[in-house]
Design an enzyme around this catalytic site. Structure first.
Site, PDB file in Angstrom:
ATOM      1  N   CYS A 244       0.849  -1.200   0.000  1.00  0.00           N
ATOM      2  CA  CYS A 244       0.000   0.000   0.000  1.00  0.00           C
ATOM      3  C   CYS A 244       0.881   1.245   0.000  1.00  0.00           C
ATOM      4  O   CYS A 244       0.868   2.043   0.938  1.00  0.00           O
ATOM      5  CB  CYS A 244      -0.952   0.002   1.194  1.00  0.00           C
ATOM      6  SG  CYS A 244      -1.989  -1.461   1.253  1.00  0.00           S
ATOM      7  N   LYS A 250       6.440   6.917   2.404  1.00  0.00           N
ATOM      8  CA  LYS A 250       7.180   5.967   3.246  1.00  0.00           C
ATOM      9  C   LYS A 250       8.146   5.138   2.393  1.00  0.00           C
ATOM     10  O   LYS A 250       9.200   4.713   2.870  1.00  0.00           O
ATOM     11  CB  LYS A 250       6.201   5.105   4.031  1.00  0.00           C
ATOM     12  CG  LYS A 250       5.303   5.977   4.917  1.00  0.00           C
ATOM     13  CD  LYS A 250       4.261   5.235   5.691  1.00  0.00           C
ATOM     14  CE  LYS A 250       3.332   6.180   6.407  1.00  0.00           C
ATOM     15  NZ  LYS A 250       2.411   6.935   5.536  1.00  0.00           N
ATOM     16  N   ASP A 309       0.846   0.237   5.362  1.00  0.00           N
ATOM     17  CA  ASP A 309       0.123   1.499   5.612  1.00  0.00           C
ATOM     18  C   ASP A 309      -1.248   1.315   4.966  1.00  0.00           C
ATOM     19  O   ASP A 309      -1.472   1.734   3.830  1.00  0.00           O
ATOM     20  CB  ASP A 309       0.921   2.650   4.967  1.00  0.00           C
ATOM     21  CG  ASP A 309       0.339   4.020   5.258  1.00  0.00           C
ATOM     22  OD1 ASP A 309      -0.559   4.129   6.107  1.00  0.00           O
ATOM     23  OD2 ASP A 309       0.788   4.989   4.628  1.00  0.00           O
ATOM     24  N   CYS A 362      -3.875   6.051   9.214  1.00  0.00           N
ATOM     25  CA  CYS A 362      -3.944   7.479   9.593  1.00  0.00           C
ATOM     26  C   CYS A 362      -5.357   7.799  10.063  1.00  0.00           C
ATOM     27  O   CYS A 362      -6.043   8.636   9.492  1.00  0.00           O
ATOM     28  CB  CYS A 362      -3.512   8.384   8.438  1.00  0.00           C
ATOM     29  SG  CYS A 362      -4.411   8.146   6.912  1.00  0.00           S
TER      30      CYS A 362
HETATM   31  C1  LIG Z   1      -2.884   5.271   3.098  1.00  0.00           C
HETATM   32  S1  LIG Z   1      -2.539   5.108   1.418  1.00  0.00           S
HETATM   33  C2  LIG Z   1      -0.821   4.779   1.466  1.00  0.00           C
HETATM   34  C3  LIG Z   1       0.066   5.976   1.671  1.00  0.00           C
HETATM   35  C4  LIG Z   1       1.528   5.665   1.429  1.00  0.00           C
HETATM   36  N1  LIG Z   1       1.998   4.540   2.209  1.00  0.00           N
HETATM   37  C5  LIG Z   1       2.453   6.845   1.690  1.00  0.00           C
HETATM   38  O1  LIG Z   1       3.067   6.926   2.750  1.00  0.00           O
HETATM   39  O2  LIG Z   1       2.576   7.702   0.809  1.00  0.00           O
HETATM   40  C6  LIG Z   1      -3.240   3.540   1.075  1.00  0.00           C
HETATM   41  C7  LIG Z   1      -2.898   2.953  -0.289  1.00  0.00           C
HETATM   42  O3  LIG Z   1      -3.344   1.595  -0.275  1.00  0.00           O
HETATM   43  C8  LIG Z   1      -3.650   1.220  -1.602  1.00  0.00           C
HETATM   44  N2  LIG Z   1      -4.413  -0.041  -1.500  1.00  0.00           N
HETATM   45  C9  LIG Z   1      -5.661  -0.222  -1.024  1.00  0.00           C
HETATM   46  N3  LIG Z   1      -5.986  -1.528  -1.021  1.00  0.00           N
HETATM   47  C10 LIG Z   1      -4.901  -2.187  -1.503  1.00  0.00           C
HETATM   48  C11 LIG Z   1      -4.604  -3.554  -1.749  1.00  0.00           C
HETATM   49  N4  LIG Z   1      -5.497  -4.520  -1.483  1.00  0.00           N
HETATM   50  N5  LIG Z   1      -3.399  -3.870  -2.257  1.00  0.00           N
HETATM   51  C12 LIG Z   1      -2.486  -2.913  -2.536  1.00  0.00           C
HETATM   52  N6  LIG Z   1      -2.715  -1.598  -2.338  1.00  0.00           N
HETATM   53  C13 LIG Z   1      -3.898  -1.245  -1.820  1.00  0.00           C
HETATM   54  C14 LIG Z   1      -4.375   2.432  -2.138  1.00  0.00           C
HETATM   55  O4  LIG Z   1      -4.335   2.441  -3.548  1.00  0.00           O
HETATM   56  C15 LIG Z   1      -3.575   3.567  -1.496  1.00  0.00           C
HETATM   57  O5  LIG Z   1      -2.611   4.042  -2.395  1.00  0.00           O
END
Ligand SMILES: C[S@@+](CC[C@H](N)C(=O)[O-])C[C@H]1O[C@@H](n2cnc3c(N)ncnc32)[C@H](O)[C@@H]1O
Length: 427
Positions: A244, A250, A309, A362
């Site tokens: 994610c 990160k 995350d 978050c």
């Molecule tokens: C909170 S954001 C992450 C922020 C990032 N870690 C940062 O620090 O910039 C959550 C991310 O999870 C991704 N996401 C949601 N479900 C997912 C899954 N099943 N597998 C992979 N990515 C996923 C979304 O596309 C989104 O970009």
């Protein structure tokens, strides 16, 4: 003319966010009225929309005594201009005559709002002289009632109130420096304060104008958002999965520590942002980018450490994105705990025995933080690796009894609310 155009643009931004359920950033991209503004008019339009969103519920309570029907029943342009007018008067301290005349002019020059100009004039003339109901509205009325209940359930009345008061302030800009060794020097040059675990803090403003942006010396990241990657304790050359990952704040921290980093996200569009961020910070070569669902992704090797995350309600970042309180409803956030638990269990199968997983969200909602971790500890082959007070540094007061972190306004300086837990694979 330009003064009333900026009011119309601010109202258009409110319609794009609140009626069309977009973020303010998306609205600013989409609104033609806003896009046509330049210089101070553009800045003022943004400031009005942002102030209105930051205290929306309080503004509506403040306007209620001057309306004989709920504000929600007014047509969208009139509703938006009323809120823009109130935000100018009660939050931005715009002189009363300018609030009334320019906001009413905006309505007269806007075909969709013209018929409401008399009504706006009557209401705003009263509002600029009487802010009693606005001032009396409790801080937590910045949110819709259902969300106030949610946050009070997780944080108690005082905890939720403190979070609401924080949302009313314009947040500073926090930066994470790519090369920790240069942080002190950069802080001096750009007049930044050191906060948290090595973040730099400057007043909010034009990001690209801050020294070192183009050279990729730093990236924007809230001081609390910088904690999870710091807790991974990575040795250079180790393999780390950032599940994610997008937009990559990160990922850059992990790559900057010299880890072989695999950044996984299921959104190809958002992964483009990761790519751009890594290019700008000269970290692209250290990272493999994978578009995949982290619940089912099956890599060839296991990781030494994983950062998860997880997607969440994001109610810990409302001071940066206050519209989130209004464009998401209870149904939108109900699915998160299940998704988070599935992702955490999947992560447990992707890390080496004894390897570390840092789970973070978050949001301060207990069911997306402590409850998900408790459920995973039951049967996912994980144990908690408690975060110590020494590691938490200025966030030590945010440590829970179990050794997780819940960063709230209690830490003495403003930052986002994150729940962070460090876990270890037992076998
Ligand atoms: C909170 S954001 C992450 C922020 C990032 N870690 C940062 O620090 O910039 C959550 C991310 O999870 C991704 N996401 C949601 N479900 C997912 C899954 N099943 N597998 C992979 N990515 C996923 C979304 O596309 C989104 O970009």
């Amino acid at each position: 003319m330009s003064a009333s155009r900026s009011r119309q643009a601010a109202a258009d931004l409110l319609i794009e966010t609140l009626d069309n359920r977009r973020t303010l950033d998306e609205a600013m991209e989409l609104s033609e009225t806003y896009g046509a503004l330049t210089g101070p008019d553009r800045g003022f339009a943004r400031a009005m929309a942002s102030a209105a969103l930051r205290q929306l519920g309080r503004i509506d309570k403040g306007l209620a005594p001057f309306l004989n029907r709920p504000i929600e029943t007014a047509v969208p342009p009139a509703r938006a201009l009323l809120r823009v007018g109130a935000a100018q008067s009660w939050i931005l301290d715009t002189p009363a005559h300018a609030v009334v005349s320019e906001t009413v002019n905006a309505a007269k020059q806007w075909a969709r709002a013209r018929s409401a100009s008399g009504f706006l004039n009557a209401v705003l003339r009263k509002a600029v002289n009487d802010r009693t109901a606005f001032d009396a509205a409790p801080a937590t009325s910045v949110w819709p009632d259902w969300l106030t209940v949610e946050l009070m359930t997780s944080l108690g009345v005082e905890g939720a109130s403190a979070l609401a008061r924080l949302q009313m302030e314009e947040p500073d800009l926090d930066l994470t420096v790519r090369d920790e060794g240069f942080a002190e020097d950069l802080a001096k040059r750009i007049g930044a304060k050191r906060v948290g675990l090595g973040s730099l803090r400057v007043a909010s403003g034009d990001v690209a104008g801050v020294e070192g942006y183009r050279a990729g010396d730093w990236w924007v990241q809230d001081a609390a958002a910088a904690i999870p990657a710091q807790l991974l304790d990575i040795e250079p050359g180790q393999t780390v999965f950032d599940l994610c990952a997008a937009p990559g704040g990160k990922t850059m921290q992990i790559a900057a520590k010299g880890a072989k980093t695999i950044a996984v996200d299921r959104s190809k569009t958002r992964l483009q942002r990761v790519e751009e961020n890594l290019e700008r910070t000269n970290l692209r070569e250290a990272v493999e980018i994978v578009a995949a669902n982290a619940e089912t992704w099956s890599p060839d090797t296991l990781a030494d450490a994983i950062l998860l995350d997880a997607p969440c309600s994001a109610f810990g970042t409302l001071r940066r994105h206050p519209e989130g309180a209004w464009i998401k409803g209870p149904d939108d956030i109900a699915r998160f705990p299940e998704v988070q638990l599935r992702l955490l269990k999947a992560a447990a199968g992707l890390v080496k025995p004894d390897g570390t997983i840092v789970y973070c969200v978050c949001t301060p909602l207990k069911r997306e933080g402590a409850d998900v971790v408790a459920a995973a500890l039951k049967d996912a082959g994980l144990e908690r690796a408690p975060i110590t007070a020494e590691e938490a540094g200025p966030f030590a007061s945010a440590l829970t009894g179990a050794g997780d972190l819940l960063t709230l306004p209690q830490d003495g300086f403003a930052h986002d609310a994150f729940y962070i837990s460090r876990l270890r694979r037992t076998a």
